[in-house]
Enzyme design. Structure first.
Site, PDB file in Angstrom:
ATOM      1  N   LYS A  42       0.913  -1.391  -0.161  1.00 28.43           N
ATOM      2  CA  LYS A  42      -0.097   0.052  -0.116  1.00 28.43           C
ATOM      3  C   LYS A  42       0.776   1.326   0.083  1.00 28.43           C
ATOM      4  O   LYS A  42       0.425   2.318  -0.530  1.00 28.43           O
ATOM      5  CB  LYS A  42      -0.962   0.156   1.249  1.00 28.43           C
ATOM      6  CG  LYS A  42      -1.738  -1.156   1.307  1.00 28.43           C
ATOM      7  CD  LYS A  42      -2.567  -0.816   2.690  1.00 28.43           C
ATOM      8  CE  LYS A  42      -3.657  -2.143   2.820  1.00 28.43           C
ATOM      9  NZ  LYS A  42      -4.090  -1.997   4.220  1.00 28.43           N
ATOM     10  N   ASP A 102      14.933  -0.526   2.607  1.00 30.01           N
ATOM     11  CA  ASP A 102      15.894  -0.588   3.939  1.00 30.01           C
ATOM     12  C   ASP A 102      16.913  -1.747   3.657  1.00 30.01           C
ATOM     13  O   ASP A 102      17.632  -1.679   3.136  1.00 30.01           O
ATOM     14  CB  ASP A 102      15.281  -0.378   5.182  1.00 30.01           C
ATOM     15  CG  ASP A 102      14.201  -1.351   5.647  1.00 30.01           C
ATOM     16  OD1 ASP A 102      13.949  -2.616   4.717  1.00 30.01           O
ATOM     17  OD2 ASP A 102      13.505  -1.069   6.337  1.00 30.01           O
ATOM     18  N   ARG A 164      -0.670   7.158   7.094  1.00 30.88           N
ATOM     19  CA  ARG A 164      -0.385   7.333   5.552  1.00 30.88           C
ATOM     20  C   ARG A 164      -0.621   8.643   4.963  1.00 30.88           C
ATOM     21  O   ARG A 164      -0.171   9.027   4.102  1.00 30.88           O
ATOM     22  CB  ARG A 164      -1.077   6.266   4.641  1.00 30.88           C
ATOM     23  CG  ARG A 164      -0.706   4.709   4.822  1.00 30.88           C
ATOM     24  CD  ARG A 164      -1.212   3.718   4.254  1.00 30.88           C
ATOM     25  NE  ARG A 164      -0.970   2.225   4.558  1.00 30.88           N
ATOM     26  CZ  ARG A 164      -0.300   1.474   4.413  1.00 30.88           C
ATOM     27  NH1 ARG A 164       1.043   2.151   3.660  1.00 30.88           N
ATOM     28  NH2 ARG A 164       0.167   0.370   4.747  1.00 30.88           N
TER      29      ARG A 164
END
Length: 178
Positions: A42, A102, A164
């Site tokens: 998402k 990451d 978000r």
């Protein structure tokens, strides 16, 4: 929710400028190519939407849902493809669009999946890059900002599905997730 932010790292204006810059570079690089943008849901939906509007070329869009976090703040190292692409990638120039990278494990796996599926080329565009956490050698052609190893939210990035919708990127107060 704004009170949960320790510090704003990138403002809405910073984000808009960087996305335009990346879109212009991608436009230049993909002239006369068969571009397929694969958005990793998402988190990447905000970045991908703005980025694709900044790419002045015909392109196709598809989506994947991939997880290595669950509800945790650290990657589990186990990568799961929850929703796969619907479009065929054979002989396509694939651009995987991600919100933040990451360790690199997830994108390393996805890049290999697309190559195994016979994509003509596979590149990565990420909004944020936490290089200091990288565990694999991963080439990222289009990178917005390099960030230190802090927990960031906003512009698609979340903590337990919250934050978000913030129009900026900020550091979440540590007491909220530790």
């Amino acid at each position: 929710m704004h009170n949960d932010i320790e510090k704003v790292l990138f403002t809405k204006e910073d984000i808009e400028n960087k996305v335009r810059e990346l879109g212009a570079k991608i436009t230049e690089d993909y002239i006369d190519k068969n571009l397929l943008c694969i958005v990793i849901l998402k988190g990447a939906m905000f970045f991908a939407s703005d980025l694709m509007k900044s790419i002045d070329l015909p392109l196709d869009i598809d989506f994947m849902i991939v997880s290595s976090y669950g509800s945790e703040t650290e990657s589990s190292g186990v990568i799961s493809i929850i929703k796969d692409t619907e479009l065929d990638v054979i002989d396509r120039d694939v651009l995987i669009i991600e919100d933040i990278i990451d360790t690199g494990n997830t994108l390393n796996k996805l890049t290999q999946v697309m190559k195994d599926r016979k994509a003509s080329s596979v590149e990565i565009a990420t909004f944020l890059d936490k290089k200091e956490r990288r565990l694999v050698d991963l080439y990222i052609k289009y990178s917005g900002f390099v960030v230190p190893d802090y927990f960031v939210v906003g512009y698609g990035m979340d903590f337990n599905e919250k934050y978000r919708n913030l129009p900026y990127i900020g550091y979440l107060k540590k007491e909220l997730y530790s």
